[in-house]
Structure formats: structure tokens, C-alpha cells
Motif scaffolding. Structure first.
Motif, PDB file in Angstrom:
ATOM      1  N   SER A   1      47.246  45.968  42.713  1.00  0.00           N
ATOM      2  CA  SER A   1      45.859  46.404  42.850  1.00  0.00           C
ATOM      3  C   SER A   1      45.058  45.195  43.307  1.00  0.00           C
ATOM      4  CB  SER A   1      45.317  46.955  41.532  1.00  0.00           C
ATOM      5  OG  SER A   1      45.301  45.955  40.557  1.00  0.00           O
ATOM      6  N   LYS A   2      43.878  45.481  43.865  1.00  0.00           N
ATOM      7  CA  LYS A   2      43.033  44.397  44.361  1.00  0.00           C
ATOM      8  C   LYS A   2      41.584  44.816  44.185  1.00  0.00           C
ATOM      9  CE  LYS A   2      42.464  41.575  48.516  1.00  0.00           C
ATOM     10  NZ  LYS A   2      42.924  41.391  49.893  1.00  0.00           N
ATOM     11  N   LYS A   3      40.814  43.998  43.525  1.00  0.00           N
ATOM     12  CA  LYS A   3      39.383  44.244  43.315  1.00  0.00           C
ATOM     13  C   LYS A   3      39.111  45.655  42.809  1.00  0.00           C
ATOM     14  CE  LYS A   3      38.049  40.699  46.548  1.00  0.00           C
ATOM     15  NZ  LYS A   3      37.258  40.273  47.663  1.00  0.00           N
ATOM     16  N   GLY A   4      39.913  46.078  41.841  1.00  0.00           N
ATOM     17  CA  GLY A   4      39.711  47.375  41.221  1.00  0.00           C
ATOM     18  C   GLY A   4      40.353  48.555  41.934  1.00  0.00           C
ATOM     19  N   THR A   5      41.020  48.317  43.042  1.00  0.00           N
ATOM     20  CA  THR A   5      41.684  49.396  43.777  1.00  0.00           C
ATOM     21  C   THR A   5      43.185  49.332  43.533  1.00  0.00           C
ATOM     22  OG1 THR A   5      40.009  49.355  45.525  1.00  0.00           O
ATOM     23  CG2 THR A   5      42.115  50.368  46.073  1.00  0.00           C
ATOM     24  N   SER A   6      43.743  50.406  42.996  1.00  0.00           N
ATOM     25  CA  SER A   6      45.196  50.506  42.828  1.00  0.00           C
ATOM     26  C   SER A   6      45.773  51.154  44.077  1.00  0.00           C
ATOM     27  CB  SER A   6      45.537  51.349  41.603  1.00  0.00           C
ATOM     28  OG  SER A   6      45.106  50.688  40.433  1.00  0.00           O
ATOM     29  N   PHE A   7      46.801  50.518  44.618  1.00  0.00           N
ATOM     30  CA  PHE A   7      47.419  51.025  45.833  1.00  0.00           C
ATOM     31  C   PHE A   7      48.596  51.929  45.506  1.00  0.00           C
ATOM     32  CE2 PHE A   7      45.334  47.005  47.002  1.00  0.00           C
ATOM     33  CZ  PHE A   7      44.434  47.516  47.920  1.00  0.00           C
ATOM     34  N   CYS A   8      49.173  52.523  46.517  1.00  0.00           N
ATOM     35  CA  CYS A   8      50.296  53.447  46.368  1.00  0.00           C
ATOM     36  C   CYS A   8      51.369  52.826  45.470  1.00  0.00           C
ATOM     37  CB  CYS A   8      50.867  53.747  47.754  1.00  0.00           C
ATOM     38  SG  CYS A   8      52.236  54.906  47.763  1.00  0.00           S
ATOM     39  N   PRO A   9      51.866  53.579  44.506  1.00  0.00           N
ATOM     40  CA  PRO A   9      52.953  53.043  43.671  1.00  0.00           C
ATOM     41  C   PRO A   9      54.146  52.634  44.540  1.00  0.00           C
ATOM     42  CG  PRO A   9      52.104  55.091  42.747  1.00  0.00           C
ATOM     43  CD  PRO A   9      51.480  54.936  44.102  1.00  0.00           C
ATOM     44  N   ALA A  10      54.753  51.524  44.204  1.00  0.00           N
ATOM     45  CA  ALA A  10      55.845  50.965  45.006  1.00  0.00           C
ATOM     46  C   ALA A  10      56.940  51.985  45.298  1.00  0.00           C
ATOM     47  CB  ALA A  10      56.430  49.737  44.314  1.00  0.00           C
ATOM     48  N   GLU A  11      57.292  52.774  44.299  1.00  0.00           N
ATOM     49  CA  GLU A  11      58.398  53.729  44.492  1.00  0.00           C
ATOM     50  C   GLU A  11      58.020  54.888  45.417  1.00  0.00           C
ATOM     51  OE1 GLU A  11      56.154  54.926  40.781  1.00  0.00           O
ATOM     52  OE2 GLU A  11      56.979  53.044  41.539  1.00  0.00           O
ATOM     53  N   GLU A  12      56.739  55.043  45.747  1.00  0.00           N
ATOM     54  CA  GLU A  12      56.265  56.130  46.609  1.00  0.00           C
ATOM     55  C   GLU A  12      55.998  55.692  48.053  1.00  0.00           C
ATOM     56  OE1 GLU A  12      55.524  59.544  46.144  1.00  0.00           O
ATOM     57  OE2 GLU A  12      56.877  59.200  44.454  1.00  0.00           O
ATOM     58  N   ILE A  13      56.028  54.398  48.314  1.00  0.00           N
ATOM     59  CA  ILE A  13      55.635  53.892  49.633  1.00  0.00           C
ATOM     60  C   ILE A  13      56.453  54.526  50.755  1.00  0.00           C
ATOM     61  CG2 ILE A  13      55.536  51.854  51.129  1.00  0.00           C
ATOM     62  CD1 ILE A  13      54.812  50.229  48.632  1.00  0.00           C
TER      63      ILE A  13
END
Length: 155
Positions: free
Chosen positions: A7-19
Motif C-alpha cells: 500500500s502507499k499513502k493509504g491506498t491498498s493495491f491489488c493483492p499479490a496473488e490476484e495480480i
């Protein structure tokens, strides 16, 4: 590809296993939409903004996502007959707009990209076409001086 969640500055990105799965869907949609070719400017910008937001949320790498995304988008935009010069885009404003878009508000991002994306200039040089028997002409016999003049005069 990254193997950890980030995550960065409060934003969680796509879970690694879903990329991988999500990326296949995103890029299949891009192919299904013919890479946004043939769209008028406003519709093209809408598609690019959506694609930008979606690929940003993938965030497939631990580092370099923004650079990779801009390089890919530049090629995508140019292949569709438009152009963008990222050097003309205010990086701080783009970062702010990207963070807003991660929270569902893409108005500023759309404005930035709409202003930055332009129809690509193309030039035609009919004087460069080869004669009916090109095997009798060498490359230096093609009328390059006329082409240079055309470029300089904007014809």
C-alpha cells in the motif's frame, strides 16, 4: 511481479496473488476494445483514464510502477494516433490526481490527461516513393533533400 501485498499513502493495491488474473482481464479488455484505436479525443481520454486507474491499482511491481505505466501508456497512446509528452505534465499534480482516482474521483486526472493528449502529427512524403522498378534505384537516389525541405517548411 511482486509477491507481497503493498500500500502507499493509504491506498491498498491489488493483492499479490490476484495480480496475474486481474492483469489478464485488464489487458484482454484492452485488446477487445481494439487498443482504443479510432476513438474521438474525448472518448479516447475517457478510456485512457479508466485504463490508467485500473493499471495503477494493479501495481504489479514493488518499485517503478509509475515509470512502467507511463512508458506503456505512451506507446498505447501513440499506437492509437495520439501523442503525449509526460514532461509537460506537472508530476505533483499527477500524483495528487492519481491518489484521488484511487478513491474514485478521476475528474482531475481526466483534465490532466485531456490537456496532455493530442492528435499526433503525421507527415506524408509522396516524393519519397520509389519508381516502378525499385531495383534500379539505390537508397541515395531517393529524393531526401526534398523531404528535408518539406520537414523544415511543415509541408
Amino acid at each position: 511481479m511482486r509477491t507481497v501485498n503493498i500500500s502507499k499513502k493509504g491506498t491498498s493495491f491489488c493483492p499479490a496473488e490476484e495480480i496475474g488474473r486481474q492483469a489478464r482481464l485488464v489487458f484482454q479488455r484492452l485488446a477487445d476494445r481494439n487498443f482504443f484505436r479510432g476513438l474521438p479525443h474525448a472518448a479516447f481520454v475517457d478510456e485512457i483514464v479508466d485504463f490508467y486507474c485500473t493499471t495503477n491499482m494493479l501495481h504489479p511491481f514493488r518499485e517503478g510502477n509509475g515509470r512502467a505505466q507511463r512508458a506503456f501508456l505512451t506507446q498505447l497512446i501513440r499506437a492509437a494516433g495520439y501523442d503525449i509528452n509526460w514532461a509537460e505534465v506537472d508530476t505533483d499534480l499527477l500524483m495528487f490526481a492519481t491518489m484521488q482516482s484511487a478513491n474514485g474521483v478521476a475528474d482531475l486526472l481526466k483534465k490532466i490527461l485531456s490537456d496532455a493528449i493530442r492528435l499526433r502529427k503525421t507527415y506524408s512524403f509522396p516524393e519519397l516513393s520509389l519508381s516502378k522498378s525499385p531495383s534500379h534505384r539505390s537508397a541515395h537516389e531517393i529524393v531526401l533533400p526534398q523531404a528535408v525541405t518539406s520537414i523544415k517548411t511543415g509541408i
